[in-house]
Design a protein around this motif. Structure first.
Motif, PDB file in Angstrom:
ATOM      1  N   ALA A  17       0.851  -1.189   0.000  1.00 52.80           N
ATOM      2  CA  ALA A  17       0.000   0.000   0.000  1.00 52.80           C
ATOM      3  C   ALA A  17       0.887   1.239   0.000  1.00 52.80           C
ATOM      4  O   ALA A  17       1.990   1.225   0.568  1.00 52.80           O
ATOM      5  CB  ALA A  17      -0.917   0.010   1.223  1.00 52.80           C
ATOM      6  N   ILE A  18       0.394   2.294  -0.613  1.00 51.57           N
ATOM      7  CA  ILE A  18       1.137   3.564  -0.624  1.00 51.57           C
ATOM      8  C   ILE A  18       0.922   4.230   0.732  1.00 51.57           C
ATOM      9  O   ILE A  18      -0.208   4.514   1.113  1.00 51.57           O
ATOM     10  CB  ILE A  18       0.644   4.477  -1.754  1.00 51.57           C
ATOM     11  N   VAL A  39      13.273   1.651  -0.613  1.00 47.80           N
ATOM     12  CA  VAL A  39      11.811   1.572  -0.575  1.00 47.80           C
ATOM     13  C   VAL A  39      11.306   0.731  -1.743  1.00 47.80           C
ATOM     14  O   VAL A  39      11.561   1.065  -2.911  1.00 47.80           O
ATOM     15  CB  VAL A  39      11.194   2.986  -0.644  1.00 47.80           C
ATOM     16  N   LYS A  40      10.581  -0.332  -1.437  1.00 51.93           N
ATOM     17  CA  LYS A  40      10.029  -1.168  -2.504  1.00 51.93           C
ATOM     18  C   LYS A  40       8.867  -0.464  -3.191  1.00 51.93           C
ATOM     19  O   LYS A  40       7.998   0.129  -2.545  1.00 51.93           O
ATOM     20  CB  LYS A  40       9.564  -2.517  -1.940  1.00 51.93           C
ATOM     21  N   ALA A  41       8.861  -0.528  -4.508  1.00 52.18           N
ATOM     22  CA  ALA A  41       7.788   0.073  -5.292  1.00 52.18           C
ATOM     23  C   ALA A  41       6.477  -0.653  -5.035  1.00 52.18           C
ATOM     24  O   ALA A  41       6.439  -1.873  -4.817  1.00 52.18           O
ATOM     25  CB  ALA A  41       8.132   0.028  -6.776  1.00 52.18           C
ATOM     26  N   PHE A  42       5.398   0.080  -5.071  1.00 52.42           N
ATOM     27  CA  PHE A  42       4.049  -0.455  -4.884  1.00 52.42           C
ATOM     28  C   PHE A  42       3.748  -1.527  -5.937  1.00 52.42           C
ATOM     29  O   PHE A  42       4.112  -1.388  -7.107  1.00 52.42           O
ATOM     30  CB  PHE A  42       3.057   0.710  -4.989  1.00 52.42           C
ATOM     31  N   ARG A  55      -7.429  -0.449  -7.401  1.00 50.34           N
ATOM     32  CA  ARG A  55      -8.030  -0.007  -6.137  1.00 50.34           C
ATOM     33  C   ARG A  55      -7.362   1.265  -5.632  1.00 50.34           C
ATOM     34  O   ARG A  55      -8.026   2.165  -5.103  1.00 50.34           O
ATOM     35  CB  ARG A  55      -7.932  -1.115  -5.078  1.00 50.34           C
ATOM     36  N   ALA A  56      -6.033   1.335  -5.772  1.00 51.16           N
ATOM     37  CA  ALA A  56      -5.317   2.529  -5.326  1.00 51.16           C
ATOM     38  C   ALA A  56      -5.772   3.757  -6.099  1.00 51.16           C
ATOM     39  O   ALA A  56      -5.998   4.824  -5.521  1.00 51.16           O
ATOM     40  CB  ALA A  56      -3.809   2.325  -5.496  1.00 51.16           C
ATOM     41  N   PHE A  87       2.658   7.818  -5.380  1.00 53.72           N
ATOM     42  CA  PHE A  87       3.685   7.048  -4.686  1.00 53.72           C
ATOM     43  C   PHE A  87       4.900   7.922  -4.384  1.00 53.72           C
ATOM     44  O   PHE A  87       5.380   7.983  -3.247  1.00 53.72           O
ATOM     45  CB  PHE A  87       4.086   5.842  -5.526  1.00 53.72           C
ATOM     46  N   ARG A  88       5.377   8.614  -5.384  1.00 51.95           N
ATOM     47  CA  ARG A  88       6.560   9.443  -5.172  1.00 51.95           C
ATOM     48  C   ARG A  88       6.269  10.584  -4.200  1.00 51.95           C
ATOM     49  O   ARG A  88       7.106  10.942  -3.366  1.00 51.95           O
ATOM     50  CB  ARG A  88       7.082   9.983  -6.494  1.00 51.95           C
TER      51      ARG A  88
END
Length: 276
Positions: A17-18, A39-42, A55-56, A87-88
Motif C-alpha cells: 500500500a502507498i 523503498v520497494k515500489a508499490f 483499487r489505489a 507514490f513518489r
C-alpha cells in the motif's frame, strides 16, 4: 534499537500500500541523520497485482476504499501516471531529508525479457523522473547468455541501479548472481537465502516463511567480501539487504558480514539480537 545497529532498512510495506506522507515523515524523524531507506515500489506499479493498482487509483480519485474484485477496468496511461505520482509524493519527506537511497522496482517472476516489457521499464523510469531507482528481475531470461550484456547495458543507459541477488538457482523464476554495477552512484545487493527446496513454495499458506528460511554460513558470506570490494571500484556505494528474515537469521548474517568487511555500528544487548 535497530538504527543503532544498522544504517539501512528496506521498506516492504510500501509494496502492499502507498503510505501517507505523515507516516513517512515519522520514519524520517525517528532515525539518525546518517540512516537510509531502500523503498520497494508499490505492487500496482510493478505488475504484481493489477487489482491493487486499480483499487489505489479508485481511492485516489474518489477518496473512498474500493473493494477487492470490483470491476474497474484496465488503468489508462493517465491513471497509471497518477498512481506513480502519488507514490513518489508520499516519500517526499524522505527525499528532502536525504534518507532515500533508492526506490526498488522488483518485477514478478513472469516478467520476462520481451520488447513489451522493455517498454514497460522505460515508462516506469520516465514516470519516476529523477528519483533514484533500482531494478531487480525475477525471471532468468534477462540474464540468459544472449541477453545478459544487453540487459546490463540497457540498465546503465536508462539510469537504473542494479539490485544484485543472491538466491537459489531454481529455474526460470530465479536469477543468477550478476555482481555488475550499472550506476556510478549506488548498487544494491539483496540476500534472499539459498533455500532451493522452498523457493517455489508460493502455493502454500506459509510460503514466505519457507522461501526465505536460510542461515548463511561464514564461507558463503566470505564469497561476498571480494565481490563487494570489486564492485566498489565501479560504484560509489553498495547497500546490502538481508531478506532471509523468516527464521530470524538476517540480522546475525548482516553483523557477521559487517565484521568481515571491518565495519561496526554498535553492539546490541544479547537479549535483543533475536528481535531482528
Amino acid at each position: 534499537m535497530y538504527a543503532r545497529q544498522f544504517a539501512l532498512v528496506e521498506v516492504d510495506n510500501s509494496f502492499y500500500a502507498i503510505p501517507t506522507p505523515e507516516s513517512v515523515q515519522r520514519w524520517v524523524d525517528d532515525t539518525p541523520d546518517d540512516f537510509g531507506f531502500v523503498v520497494k515500489a508499490f505492487q500496482g506499479m510493478t505488475g504484481h497485482d493489477r487489482d491493487a493498482g486499480r483499487r489505489a487509483i479508485g481511492k485516489l480519485l474518489t477518496g473512498e476504499a474500493v473493494p477487492s474484485g470490483d470491476a474497474l477496468g484496465e488503468l489508462t496511461e493517465e491513471q497509471e501516471a497518477t498512481m506513480f505520482a502519488a507514490f513518489r509524493s508520499a516519500f517526499e519527506p524522505m527525499e528532502r531529508a536525504g534518507k532515500l537511497r533508492a526506490f526498488l522496482f522488483q518485477y514478478p517472476p513472469w516478467f520476462d525479457c520481451t520488447r513489451d516489457n522493455v517498454a514497460t521499464l522505460r515508462r516506469a523510469k520516465a514516470l519516476m523522473g529523477d528519483a533514484p531507482v533500482a531494478l531487480e528481475f525475477r525471471h532468468q531470461s534477462w540474464f540468459a547468455p544472449e541477453y545478459r550484456a544487453k540487459t546490463l547495458a540497457f540498465m546503465e543507459r536508462e539510469g537504473w541501479m542494479h539490485s544484485v541477488c543472491d538466491e537459489p538457482q531454481a529455474g526460470l523464476g530465479s536469477v543468477p548472481t550478476v555482481p555488475e554495477p550499472t550506476h556510478p552512484d549506488r548498487t544494491i545487493v539483496r540476500f534472499h537465502g539459498r533455500n532451493i527446496g522452498g523457493w517455489h513454495s508460493s502455493g502454500s499458506p506459509d510460503w514466505r516463511a519457507v522461501r526465505y528460511l536460510y542461515d548463511y554460513n561464514d564461507e558463503e558470506l566470505r564469497e561476498w567480501v571480494g565481490l563487494l570490494e570489486a564492485m566498489l571500484k565501479r560504484t560509489s556505494a553498495i547497500d546490502v539487504v538481508f531478506n532471509n528474515n523468516s527464521g530470524g537469521h538476517g540480522a546475525g548474517n548482516a553483523k557477521r558480514l559487517m565484521a568481515m568487511l571491518g565495519q561496526s555500528r554498535g553492539e546490541p544487548p544479547p537479549e535483543q539480537i533475536s528481535l531482528f
